[in-house]
Design a protein around this motif. Structure first.
Motif, PDB file in Angstrom:
ATOM      1  N   THR A  38       3.693 -15.583  15.551  1.00 38.84           N
ATOM      2  CA  THR A  38       4.422 -16.161  16.514  1.00 38.84           C
ATOM      3  C   THR A  38       5.790 -16.413  16.192  1.00 38.84           C
ATOM      4  O   THR A  38       6.790 -16.144  16.792  1.00 38.84           O
ATOM      5  CB  THR A  38       3.573 -17.393  17.174  1.00 38.84           C
ATOM      6  N   PRO A  39       5.886 -16.959  14.942  1.00 37.51           N
ATOM      7  CA  PRO A  39       7.448 -17.313  14.519  1.00 37.51           C
ATOM      8  C   PRO A  39       7.896 -16.049  14.074  1.00 37.51           C
ATOM      9  O   PRO A  39       9.257 -16.042  14.236  1.00 37.51           O
ATOM     10  CB  PRO A  39       7.159 -18.360  13.248  1.00 37.51           C
ATOM     11  N   VAL A  40       7.375 -15.204  13.918  1.00 40.48           N
ATOM     12  CA  VAL A  40       8.011 -13.761  13.568  1.00 40.48           C
ATOM     13  C   VAL A  40       8.627 -13.127  14.746  1.00 40.48           C
ATOM     14  O   VAL A  40       9.802 -12.544  14.872  1.00 40.48           O
ATOM     15  CB  VAL A  40       7.079 -12.760  12.840  1.00 40.48           C
ATOM     16  N   ASN A  41       7.882 -13.266  15.935  1.00 38.45           N
ATOM     17  CA  ASN A  41       8.453 -12.989  17.272  1.00 38.45           C
ATOM     18  C   ASN A  41       9.701 -13.534  17.696  1.00 38.45           C
ATOM     19  O   ASN A  41      10.738 -12.875  18.074  1.00 38.45           O
ATOM     20  CB  ASN A  41       7.176 -13.137  18.218  1.00 38.45           C
ATOM     21  N   GLY A  42       9.842 -14.819  17.098  1.00 37.89           N
ATOM     22  CA  GLY A  42      10.937 -15.435  17.600  1.00 37.89           C
ATOM     23  C   GLY A  42      12.160 -14.941  16.856  1.00 37.89           C
ATOM     24  O   GLY A  42      13.189 -14.834  17.250  1.00 37.89           O
ATOM     25  N   ALA A  43      11.938 -14.802  15.437  1.00 37.50           N
ATOM     26  CA  ALA A  43      12.931 -14.330  14.530  1.00 37.50           C
ATOM     27  C   ALA A  43      13.483 -12.870  14.823  1.00 37.50           C
ATOM     28  O   ALA A  43      14.633 -12.432  14.983  1.00 37.50           O
ATOM     29  CB  ALA A  43      12.554 -14.346  13.167  1.00 37.50           C
ATOM     30  N   VAL A  44      12.382 -12.292  15.309  1.00 34.19           N
ATOM     31  CA  VAL A  44      12.833 -10.624  15.806  1.00 34.19           C
ATOM     32  C   VAL A  44      13.804 -10.710  17.067  1.00 34.19           C
ATOM     33  O   VAL A  44      14.643  -9.838  17.079  1.00 34.19           O
ATOM     34  CB  VAL A  44      11.492  -9.762  15.962  1.00 34.19           C
ATOM     35  N   ALA A  45      13.405 -11.426  17.951  1.00 38.98           N
ATOM     36  CA  ALA A  45      13.986 -11.646  19.212  1.00 38.98           C
ATOM     37  C   ALA A  45      15.738 -12.091  18.878  1.00 38.98           C
ATOM     38  O   ALA A  45      16.494 -11.427  19.201  1.00 38.98           O
ATOM     39  CB  ALA A  45      13.647 -12.853  20.090  1.00 38.98           C
ATOM     40  N   LEU A  46      15.879 -13.108  17.715  1.00 35.96           N
ATOM     41  CA  LEU A  46      17.104 -13.513  17.084  1.00 35.96           C
ATOM     42  C   LEU A  46      17.731 -12.119  16.469  1.00 35.96           C
ATOM     43  O   LEU A  46      18.947 -11.869  16.892  1.00 35.96           O
ATOM     44  CB  LEU A  46      17.011 -14.520  16.204  1.00 35.96           C
ATOM     45  N   LEU A  47      17.195 -11.507  15.648  1.00 35.07           N
ATOM     46  CA  LEU A  47      17.575 -10.266  14.956  1.00 35.07           C
ATOM     47  C   LEU A  47      18.193  -9.231  16.259  1.00 35.07           C
ATOM     48  O   LEU A  47      18.992  -8.263  15.981  1.00 35.07           O
ATOM     49  CB  LEU A  47      16.620  -9.363  13.914  1.00 35.07           C
ATOM     50  N   ALA A  73      18.832  -9.553  19.344  1.00 35.90           N
ATOM     51  CA  ALA A  73      20.398 -10.207  19.877  1.00 35.90           C
ATOM     52  C   ALA A  73      21.428  -9.937  19.010  1.00 35.90           C
ATOM     53  O   ALA A  73      22.374  -9.895  19.605  1.00 35.90           O
ATOM     54  CB  ALA A  73      20.057 -11.633  20.164  1.00 35.90           C
ATOM     55  N   LEU A  74      21.343 -10.015  17.657  1.00 33.99           N
ATOM     56  CA  LEU A  74      22.128  -9.903  17.032  1.00 33.99           C
ATOM     57  C   LEU A  74      22.611  -8.404  16.598  1.00 33.99           C
ATOM     58  O   LEU A  74      23.706  -7.956  16.149  1.00 33.99           O
ATOM     59  CB  LEU A  74      21.993 -10.348  15.329  1.00 33.99           C
ATOM     60  N   GLY A  75      21.788  -7.110  17.055  1.00 37.33           N
ATOM     61  CA  GLY A  75      21.920  -5.969  16.963  1.00 37.33           C
ATOM     62  C   GLY A  75      21.444  -5.327  15.585  1.00 37.33           C
ATOM     63  O   GLY A  75      21.726  -4.357  15.135  1.00 37.33           O
ATOM     64  N   ALA A  76      20.414  -6.107  14.855  1.00 39.38           N
ATOM     65  CA  ALA A  76      20.098  -5.671  13.691  1.00 39.38           C
ATOM     66  C   ALA A  76      18.899  -4.775  13.778  1.00 39.38           C
ATOM     67  O   ALA A  76      18.555  -3.802  12.689  1.00 39.38           O
ATOM     68  CB  ALA A  76      19.662  -6.854  12.672  1.00 39.38           C
TER      69      ALA A  76
END
Length: 289
Positions: A43-52, A54-57
């Motif tokens: 679950t927290p990984v999914n949130g971090a991936v969404a941030l990445l 949005a960052l284009g990483a």
């Protein structure tokens, strides 16, 4: 996008992990593999991936991810904003502890009670909701989930943890995920290197919870992992309302590091003993406070 501190921390950890592995643009990445490598749930990984994303990483391709730029950097977080939200979280936790914050609240009530901007209140409630500590009412406002109803309940929680967390380190399937110990050491040492302030209790809880939950998941026993995750949710507000002094912060950090030392040396028996002593000491201290 707006991200929680946990999501930002995990996003940084993911980028560091990919750089350490020498991952090249175009490499395919598994969310489950990231969760396992970092010693956290999906679950927290999914949130971090969404941030990445949005960052284009990274970019989503079906069920997997494709690496675009492992050298991407997260924009700096406003220290003043972060400090304000953490300070508000501590104030809410202390208010719940002494009865000044009701079981059901609204953003407007909290903003008025703590003279806080509505935006900060919304961020604080979003973080508590992500941790499972509050839930939005169907109509209006928010409701706190059950925490410790009494000192006796808190003591019972520690005794329960003593029954499951030390033996978790002795499970035949126990294995530390790659990178977990190094990440924990780096995060823990930060608390030995800076003066303590009450609003640091939020960050301390996060790393404390990640340590205990990560070791429970490393046991390979999903029932133990689920029980420790549930205990982390129950104790969140109690830990945000840190009342045992700065000296105990250093003790907690060093005890965690000693457990990691034993595990990395392959001495699970010693690690289990140190975990039991760690929880027993915390129980005794909390009964006095």
């Amino acid at each position: 996008m707006t991200a929680t501190p946990l999501q930002r921390e995990l996003a940084r950890n993911i980028l560091e992990l990919l750089r350490d592995r020498g991952a090249a643009p175009g490499a395919r990445i598994s969310r489950a593999g990231l969760a396992e490598a970092l010693g956290v749930s999906r679950t927290p990984v999914n949130g971090a991936v969404a941030l990445l994303e949005a960052l284009g990483a990274v970019a989503t391709e079906g069920r997997a991810l494709r690496l675009i730029d492992a050298e991407a950097e997260l924009p700096p977080e406003g220290d003043g904003e972060k400090t304000g939200v953490d300070r508000l979280l501590v104030a809410i936790a202390q208010g719940r502890s002494d009865g000044r914050v009701a079981e059901e609240v609204s953003e407007r009530q909290l903003a008025q009670q703590f003279a806080a901007p509505r935006g900060a209140v919304a961020q604080a409630l979003a973080q508590l909701a992500e941790a499972g500590v509050v839930s939005r009412n169907r109509g209006h406002g928010w409701r706190f989930t059950a925490g410790f109803a009494s000192r006796a309940e808190r003591a019972a929680s520690y005794r329960f943890r003593m029954l499951i967390e030390p033996p978790a380190l002795l499970e035949p399937t126990f294995a530390l995920p790659a990178g977990f110990a190094a990440r924990m050491r780096a995060e823990h040492h930060r608390f030995l290197e800076r003066p303590w302030h009450d609003d640091h209790a939020v960050a301390l809880y996060r790393i404390n919870a990640a340590f205990h939950e990560g070791l429970a998941e490393a046991s390979g026993n999903r029932f133990i992992a689920a029980a420790v995750a549930q205990q982390n949710r129950v104790r969140l507000l109690s830990n945000y309302s840190w009342r045992v002094g700065a000296e105990r912060v250093a003790v907690t950090v060093r005890e965690h590091l000693a457990i990691l030392d034993a595990l990395e040396a392959g001495d699970q028996e010693r690690a289990a003993l140190l975990m039991r002593l760690h929880l027993a000491d915390a129980l005794a201290l909390r009964q006095e406070s």
